[in-house]
Enzyme design. Structure first.
Site, short mmCIF file in Angstrom:
data_model
loop_
_atom_site.label_atom_id
_atom_site.label_comp_id
_atom_site.label_asym_id
_atom_site.label_seq_id
_atom_site.Cartn_x
_atom_site.Cartn_y
_atom_site.Cartn_z
N ARG A 103 0.86 -1.18 0.00
CA ARG A 103 0.00 0.00 0.00
C ARG A 103 0.89 1.23 0.00
O ARG A 103 2.09 1.15 0.26
CB ARG A 103 -0.93 0.01 1.22
N ASP A 203 9.84 7.40 11.69
CA ASP A 203 8.55 7.38 11.00
C ASP A 203 8.38 8.71 10.26
O ASP A 203 9.29 9.15 9.57
CB ASP A 203 7.44 7.10 12.01
#
Length: 291
Positions: A103, A203
């Site tokens: 994804r 992140d």
């Protein structure tokens, strides 16, 4: 002081985007990828509204023509408008070819309006086969796959002068830096930061006006500011271990908004909340996609 400004519990919060308004008006958009939801936090009132989506949304970027956003869904990029009664997908924009089980994940627009976004394998940790993710560029010349071999491509951020693109492979614990040319070409990829142990994994990230790079630590319970040479300058500790992303906002761009995740953290009471802090430095306005 770090404030908890949304008491919800996002399973996988992310994609914070500040949308300015007049005076004290303005709103922060963010998503819950796993719950397929889009949220809007109003700066003036402090209220937050949310809507379900037909597919998981990973990020949004504003369009330069003012007609809504380009949104990165799990499987494709779409033109999305945020209307009075919630988000509406106007049409599909582009669908890059990705391996089964992948994804899309995280994005940023550079100073010249080009869109950079990455992909990841949702089964990367379980399969033991990292390296299926890629980094893409979308501009007036079309879509181009510019790098590959990422386990979890994350957090593009662009330096204030537009000459450095930062991009992380969360699975590998590395933040890379590229030289970004005026024509959009990337060269000189180098390892800029490597996370270890209690630091968790890099992140989402963003840059401030001084060139500091603010990085969310997945599993590390913090956001850290690094100087352009990679030196650790400041650390903000969060009451949630899975910190997913951060973005500057507020009328003066002097507030840092921080998203977190509750997935796998049932024992953490504040996991999945949205936080805000005034870090003492201003951020950069979010560029608009102009291809």
């Amino acid at each position: 002081m770090i404030q908890r400004i949304w008491r919800g519990r996002a399973q996988l919060g992310g994609g914070p985007l500040w949308c300015p308004g007049q005076g004290e008006a303005g709103r922060l958009l963010f998503v819950d990828i796993l719950r397929r939801a889009l949220y809007v936090h109003d700066f003036a009132s402090g209220t937050t509204r949310g809507w379900p989506l037909e597919e998981a949304c990973c990020w949004l970027v504003p369009r330069a023509d003012g007609d809504g956003f380009i949104a990165g869904l799990a499987s494709r990029l779409v033109h999305l408008r945020l209307e009075e009664h919630g988000p509406r997908i106007v049409d599909d924009w582009v669908t890059p070819e990705e391996p089964a089980g992948n994804r899309f994940n995280d994005a940023a627009v550079d100073t010249l309006g080009r869109l950079w976004f990455g992909s990841m394998s949702e089964n990367e940790q379980e399969s033991g086969e990292p390296g299926q993710g890629a980094l893409y560029r979308l501009d007036g010349a079309g879509l181009r796959r510019v790098d590959h071999g990422y386990g979890v491509a994350n957090g593009p951020a662009v330096s204030p002068d537009g000459r450095t693109l930062y991009h992380s492979d969360t699975a590998a614990g590395i933040v890379y830096a590229y030289e970004l040319a005026a024509d959009g070409e990337l060269t000189g990829r180098r390892e800029h930061l490597r996370f270890h142990g209690a630091q968790g994994y890099p992140d989402g990230m963003t840059c401030d006006v001084e060139g500091g790079l603010w990085v969310a630590h997945w599993g590390g319970g913090r956001v850290s500011r690094f100087l352009p040479d990679g030196t650790l300058d400041e650390t903000l500790l969060l009451p949630a271990s899975r910190v997913t992303s951060c973005a500057f906002g507020g009328p003066e761009l002097d507030q840092l908004y921080i998203t977190t995740a509750a997935d796998g953290r049932d024992q953490e009471a504040l996991a999945g909340s949205l936080f805000r802090v005034a870090p003492g430095v201003r951020g950069l306005a979010s560029p608009m996609f102009s291809a």
